[in-house]
Design an enzyme around this catalytic site. Structure first.
Site: not given
Ligand SMILES: [Zn+2]
Length: 144
Positions: A47, A49, A58, A60, A92, A95
């Site tokens: 990830n 940010e 993210c 993924e 999430c 993703c």
């Molecule tokens: Zn995600």
């Protein structure tokens, strides 16, 4: 919880290793993801940010982008390893949809801090993904 085979164990270790590269100054929540292509190749992401939060990416999706950039578009498994002793971190919704672009039959391995691993398929996680009418994944395309 489930047992993993040798290839899955290798994928989990790759996800665990890349998790240490996570850029997470705001949440402190580190995630690593590793995808295995059907050709056996492994692609990783963590990830990243952002100060605007909404632009955070993210692990993924970052792993998927790296895989596609290297020419791989067919996958069999994704392993996701998050930090902390909290609940296991499922992907999430964003993703799930992005992974679904490349098939629904992926095995998804969610890995906890200990030895716990949850197993599912993308189809189980996202049973009704968005499909663009007339697009390449529209099952009725070509029937018009
Ligand atoms: Zn995600």
């Amino acid at each position: 919880m489930t047992d993993v085979n040798q290839q899955e164990g290798e994928l989990i270790e790759a996800a665990r290793a890349v998790r240490s590269q996570a850029y997470k100054p705001y949440s402190g929540f580190a995630v690593g993801a590793a995808l295995r292509g059907k050709d056996g190749s492994i692609h990783v992401g963590c990830n990243v940010e952002n100060a605007s939060f909404g632009l955070t990416l993210c692990a993924e999706r970052n792993a998927l982008v790296a895989a596609v950039a290297s020419g791989v578009r067919e996958f069999e498994t994704v392993a996701i390893v998050a930090s902390g002793a909290g609940p296991l971190a499922w992907p999430c919704g964003a993703c799930r949809q992005v992974l679904a672009e490349f098939g629904m039959d992926w095995t998804v391995l969610i890995v906890g801090e200990g030895n716990g691993v949850l197993r599912g398929t993308l189809r189980e996680l996202l049973p009704h993904n968005f499909v663009l009418p007339g697009g390449p994944h529209d099952p009725s395309a070509g029937d018009a």
